[in-house]
Motif scaffolding. Structure first.
Motif, mmCIF file in Angstrom:
data_model
loop_
_atom_site.group_PDB
_atom_site.id
_atom_site.type_symbol
_atom_site.label_atom_id
_atom_site.label_comp_id
_atom_site.label_asym_id
_atom_site.label_seq_id
_atom_site.Cartn_x
_atom_site.Cartn_y
_atom_site.Cartn_z
ATOM 1 N N GLU A 67 0.809 -1.218 0.000
ATOM 2 C CA GLU A 67 0.000 0.000 0.000
ATOM 3 C C GLU A 67 0.841 1.266 0.000
ATOM 4 O O GLU A 67 0.552 2.215 -0.711
ATOM 5 N N HIS A 68 1.879 1.305 0.806
ATOM 6 C CA HIS A 68 2.642 2.541 0.968
ATOM 7 C C HIS A 68 3.792 2.713 -0.024
ATOM 8 O O HIS A 68 4.347 3.789 -0.131
ATOM 9 N N SER A 69 4.147 1.651 -0.758
ATOM 10 C CA SER A 69 5.202 1.789 -1.774
ATOM 11 C C SER A 69 4.882 0.881 -2.952
ATOM 12 O O SER A 69 5.314 -0.256 -3.010
ATOM 13 N N ARG A 70 4.113 1.417 -3.876
ATOM 14 C CA ARG A 70 3.681 0.632 -5.029
ATOM 15 C C ARG A 70 4.874 0.277 -5.913
ATOM 16 O O ARG A 70 5.723 1.122 -6.202
ATOM 17 N N PRO A 71 4.954 -0.990 -6.347
ATOM 18 C CA PRO A 71 6.086 -1.455 -7.152
ATOM 19 C C PRO A 71 6.299 -0.682 -8.454
ATOM 20 O O PRO A 71 7.422 -0.599 -8.939
ATOM 21 N N GLU A 72 5.256 -0.084 -8.999
ATOM 22 C CA GLU A 72 5.401 0.681 -10.233
ATOM 23 C C GLU A 72 6.337 1.864 -10.038
ATOM 24 O O GLU A 72 7.002 2.311 -10.978
ATOM 25 N N TYR A 73 6.383 2.394 -8.821
ATOM 26 C CA TYR A 73 7.203 3.558 -8.533
ATOM 27 C C TYR A 73 8.440 3.216 -7.698
ATOM 28 O O TYR A 73 9.502 3.795 -7.900
ATOM 29 N N TYR A 74 8.285 2.308 -6.768
ATOM 30 C CA TYR A 74 9.378 1.919 -5.876
ATOM 31 C C TYR A 74 9.910 0.552 -6.299
ATOM 32 O O TYR A 74 9.455 -0.477 -5.830
ATOM 33 N N ASN A 75 10.870 0.576 -7.220
ATOM 34 C CA ASN A 75 11.396 -0.683 -7.749
ATOM 35 C C ASN A 75 12.912 -0.661 -7.925
ATOM 36 O O ASN A 75 13.462 -1.435 -8.681
ATOM 37 N N TYR A 76 13.557 0.243 -7.200
ATOM 38 C CA TYR A 76 15.015 0.325 -7.266
ATOM 39 C C TYR A 76 15.612 -0.177 -5.945
ATOM 40 O O TYR A 76 15.241 0.282 -4.871
ATOM 41 N N LEU A 77 16.530 -1.113 -6.055
ATOM 42 C CA LEU A 77 17.207 -1.672 -4.884
ATOM 43 C C LEU A 77 18.689 -1.316 -4.982
ATOM 44 O O LEU A 77 19.394 -1.822 -5.860
ATOM 45 N N GLY A 78 19.118 -0.421 -4.105
ATOM 46 C CA GLY A 78 20.509 0.020 -4.111
ATOM 47 C C GLY A 78 21.447 -1.037 -3.546
ATOM 48 O O GLY A 78 21.031 -2.128 -3.135
ATOM 49 N N GLN A 79 22.735 -0.716 -3.522
ATOM 50 C CA GLN A 79 23.750 -1.664 -3.056
ATOM 51 C C GLN A 79 23.536 -2.063 -1.598
ATOM 52 O O GLN A 79 23.684 -3.226 -1.244
ATOM 53 N N ARG A 80 23.183 -1.119 -0.757
ATOM 54 C CA ARG A 80 22.935 -1.432 0.660
ATOM 55 C C ARG A 80 21.765 -2.396 0.809
ATOM 56 O O ARG A 80 21.810 -3.348 1.577
ATOM 57 N N GLY A 81 20.713 -2.159 0.054
ATOM 58 C CA GLY A 81 19.552 -3.042 0.076
ATOM 59 C C GLY A 81 19.872 -4.427 -0.449
ATOM 60 O O GLY A 81 19.425 -5.436 0.083
ATOM 61 N N ARG A 82 20.671 -4.491 -1.507
ATOM 62 C CA ARG A 82 21.087 -5.784 -2.065
ATOM 63 C C ARG A 82 21.877 -6.590 -1.031
ATOM 64 O O ARG A 82 21.658 -7.782 -0.866
ATOM 65 N N ARG A 83 22.810 -5.914 -0.355
ATOM 66 C CA ARG A 83 23.599 -6.609 0.675
ATOM 67 C C ARG A 83 22.703 -7.108 1.801
ATOM 68 O O ARG A 83 22.885 -8.216 2.301
ATOM 69 N N ALA A 84 21.722 -6.311 2.199
ATOM 70 C CA ALA A 84 20.809 -6.712 3.280
ATOM 71 C C ALA A 84 19.972 -7.923 2.863
ATOM 72 O O ALA A 84 19.791 -8.860 3.651
ATOM 73 N N ILE A 85 19.471 -7.924 1.638
ATOM 74 C CA ILE A 85 18.660 -9.041 1.147
ATOM 75 C C ILE A 85 19.505 -10.305 1.033
ATOM 76 O O ILE A 85 19.089 -11.390 1.446
ATOM 77 N N VAL A 86 20.707 -10.181 0.477
ATOM 78 C CA VAL A 86 21.592 -11.340 0.344
ATOM 79 C C VAL A 86 21.919 -11.904 1.725
ATOM 80 O O VAL A 86 21.909 -13.119 1.921
#
Length: 173
Positions: A67-86
């Motif tokens: 609801e608060h971050s629709r994928p159409e607009y919020y779809n960029y995952l930066g390096q910090r986010g990638r490291r956190a997900i991995v």
């Protein structure tokens, strides 16, 4: 739902394990920690950045509706986010590996066969099984270095030296 995806690079055996359990592309359960972490790190794609292209060694992850971050607009995952997900995926893999293979620790002959069977049951190819076995042994070794013995290991027998005060007390009697 448009199934907008982000791509991350993980070890081959983790990619196979993820896709076996969560599909291809990977779809985290809606209320899972990994999904929450993904949404927490998503941002708007910078204007000058082209869309991502998937490489062979990357895993595709679907951005679920939010609801608060629709994928159409919020779809960029930066390096910090990638490291956190991995890191979160690696922790989840370790938990699954440990819970599946820990009962085999007390059997020296069945451990390798058990790890092979666990890999087969979790969609990990024959080529990647040695990496999983090494990961399991590294986890066990890390605990051993801290004095926590998991499974059968050779332990040096050390003489118990009484505390200095106890030794003096026994000599004074």
């Amino acid at each position: 739902m448009k199934d907008i995806q982000v791509y991350i690079k993980v070890e081959r055996y983790i990619k196979e394990w993820l896709e076996f359990h969560l599909g291809n592309p990977v779809r985290f359960p809606v209320r899972s920690y990994e999904n929450e972490l993904l949404h927490r790190h998503l941002g708007k794609r910078p204007c000058d950045l082209p869309p991502e292209k998937r490489e062979d060694d990357m895993v595709a992850i679907v951005i679920t509706d939010c609801e608060h971050s629709r994928p159409e607009y919020y779809n960029y995952l930066g390096q910090r986010g990638r490291r956190a997900i991995v890191s979160a995926i690696d922790a989840l893999f370790r938990l699954d590996l440990w819970s599946g293979c820990a009962p085999l620790l007390h059997s020296t002959t069945e451990l390798n066969r058990g790890i092979d069977q666990w890999c087969a049951d979790n969609g990990i190819s024959l080529d990647a099984r040695e990496a999983v076995r090494q990961k399991f042994y590294r986890i066990r070794k890390t605990y051993l270095e801290r004095g926590i013995v998991l499974g059968k290991f050779y332990r040096k027998k050390t003489a118990i030296i009484p505390h200095k005060n106890e030794h003096d007390k026994n000599n004074n009697d």
